[in-house]
Design a protein around this motif. Sequence first.
Motif, PDB file in Angstrom:
ATOM      1  N   PRO A   5       0.837  -1.207   0.000  1.00 29.00           N
ATOM      2  CA  PRO A   5       0.000   0.000   0.000  1.00 29.00           C
ATOM      3  C   PRO A   5       0.869   1.254   0.000  1.00 29.00           C
ATOM      4  O   PRO A   5       1.960   1.250   0.573  1.00 29.00           O
ATOM      5  N   VAL A   6       0.388   2.271  -0.657  1.00 33.53           N
ATOM      6  CA  VAL A   6       1.058   3.560  -0.675  1.00 33.53           C
ATOM      7  C   VAL A   6       0.050   4.643  -0.346  1.00 33.53           C
ATOM      8  O   VAL A   6      -1.159   4.439  -0.451  1.00 33.53           O
ATOM      9  N   ARG A   7       0.556   5.788   0.042  1.00 32.40           N
ATOM     10  CA  ARG A   7      -0.293   6.959   0.292  1.00 32.40           C
ATOM     11  C   ARG A   7       0.113   8.053  -0.675  1.00 32.40           C
ATOM     12  O   ARG A   7       1.299   8.274  -0.905  1.00 32.40           O
ATOM     13  N   LEU A   8      -0.876   8.727  -1.216  1.00 33.80           N
ATOM     14  CA  LEU A   8      -0.556   9.829  -2.120  1.00 33.80           C
ATOM     15  C   LEU A   8       0.283  10.888  -1.419  1.00 33.80           C
ATOM     16  O   LEU A   8       1.115  11.537  -2.043  1.00 33.80           O
ATOM     17  N   SER A   9       0.092  11.044  -0.123  1.00 35.53           N
ATOM     18  CA  SER A   9       0.876  12.041   0.617  1.00 35.53           C
ATOM     19  C   SER A   9       2.369  11.725   0.581  1.00 35.53           C
ATOM     20  O   SER A   9       3.191  12.610   0.769  1.00 35.53           O
ATOM     21  N   ASP A  10       2.738  10.462   0.312  1.00 33.64           N
ATOM     22  CA  ASP A  10       4.145  10.104   0.171  1.00 33.64           C
ATOM     23  C   ASP A  10       4.784  10.798  -1.023  1.00 33.64           C
ATOM     24  O   ASP A  10       6.005  10.895  -1.111  1.00 33.64           O
ATOM     25  N   PHE A  11       3.973  11.261  -1.943  1.00 41.98           N
ATOM     26  CA  PHE A  11       4.462  11.867  -3.178  1.00 41.98           C
ATOM     27  C   PHE A  11       4.137  13.355  -3.263  1.00 41.98           C
ATOM     28  O   PHE A  11       4.112  13.922  -4.352  1.00 41.98           O
ATOM     29  N   ARG A  12       3.911  13.972  -2.125  1.00 40.29           N
ATOM     30  CA  ARG A  12       3.587  15.402  -2.082  1.00 40.29           C
ATOM     31  C   ARG A  12       4.657  16.201  -2.823  1.00 40.29           C
ATOM     32  O   ARG A  12       5.845  15.966  -2.669  1.00 40.29           O
ATOM     33  N   GLY A  13       4.215  17.125  -3.667  1.00 42.52           N
ATOM     34  CA  GLY A  13       5.122  17.969  -4.431  1.00 42.52           C
ATOM     35  C   GLY A  13       5.537  17.366  -5.768  1.00 42.52           C
ATOM     36  O   GLY A  13       6.256  17.999  -6.531  1.00 42.52           O
ATOM     37  N   LYS A  14       5.082  16.161  -6.044  1.00 46.28           N
ATOM     38  CA  LYS A  14       5.410  15.505  -7.300  1.00 46.28           C
ATOM     39  C   LYS A  14       4.144  15.360  -8.138  1.00 46.28           C
ATOM     40  O   LYS A  14       3.034  15.395  -7.623  1.00 46.28           O
ATOM     41  N   THR A  15       4.330  15.195  -9.423  1.00 50.65           N
ATOM     42  CA  THR A  15       3.213  14.912 -10.301  1.00 50.65           C
ATOM     43  C   THR A  15       2.964  13.413 -10.246  1.00 50.65           C
ATOM     44  O   THR A  15       3.884  12.620 -10.451  1.00 50.65           O
ATOM     45  N   VAL A  16       1.716  13.033  -9.959  1.00 51.65           N
ATOM     46  CA  VAL A  16       1.366  11.618  -9.827  1.00 51.65           C
ATOM     47  C   VAL A  16       0.406  11.238 -10.955  1.00 51.65           C
ATOM     48  O   VAL A  16      -0.623  11.870 -11.137  1.00 51.65           O
ATOM     49  N   VAL A  17       0.781  10.220 -11.701  1.00 52.15           N
ATOM     50  CA  VAL A  17      -0.080   9.662 -12.735  1.00 52.15           C
ATOM     51  C   VAL A  17      -0.567   8.318 -12.206  1.00 52.15           C
ATOM     52  O   VAL A  17       0.234   7.450 -11.878  1.00 52.15           O
ATOM     53  N   MET A  18      -1.886   8.176 -12.115  1.00 50.64           N
ATOM     54  CA  MET A  18      -2.460   6.911 -11.645  1.00 50.64           C
ATOM     55  C   MET A  18      -3.017   6.159 -12.845  1.00 50.64           C
ATOM     56  O   MET A  18      -3.801   6.706 -13.616  1.00 50.64           O
ATOM     57  N   ASN A  19      -2.587   4.917 -12.990  1.00 54.90           N
ATOM     58  CA  ASN A  19      -3.005   4.086 -14.108  1.00 54.90           C
ATOM     59  C   ASN A  19      -3.663   2.823 -13.566  1.00 54.90           C
ATOM     60  O   ASN A  19      -3.027   2.033 -12.878  1.00 54.90           O
ATOM     61  N   PHE A  20      -4.945   2.663 -13.874  1.00 55.76           N
ATOM     62  CA  PHE A  20      -5.682   1.464 -13.474  1.00 55.76           C
ATOM     63  C   PHE A  20      -5.783   0.557 -14.698  1.00 55.76           C
ATOM     64  O   PHE A  20      -6.190   0.999 -15.761  1.00 55.76           O
TER      65      PHE A  20
END
Length: 69
Positions: A5-20
């Motif tokens: 499991p990951v948390r989006l907050s782990d990537f704060r300040g970065k651009t996050v692309v989510m691919n389902f």
Amino acid sequence: MKGNPVRLSDFRGKTVVMNFWATWCRVCQAEVPHMEKLYRDQSDQDVVVLSANATSRERKYRYRREVRG
């Protein structure tokens, strides 16, 4: 992070692309080269790609960090 499991907050300040995606999905399979290109083109940027296996046979989503910022 395969399966963890990951948390989006782990990537704060970065651009996050989510691919389902799903193993049976042809559109998902067609996306793979584009995700790989994104990885190559953005690997030196603060871009993170999170892929979630949404196959119904899976009990829970698997997250994988493909691009590291």
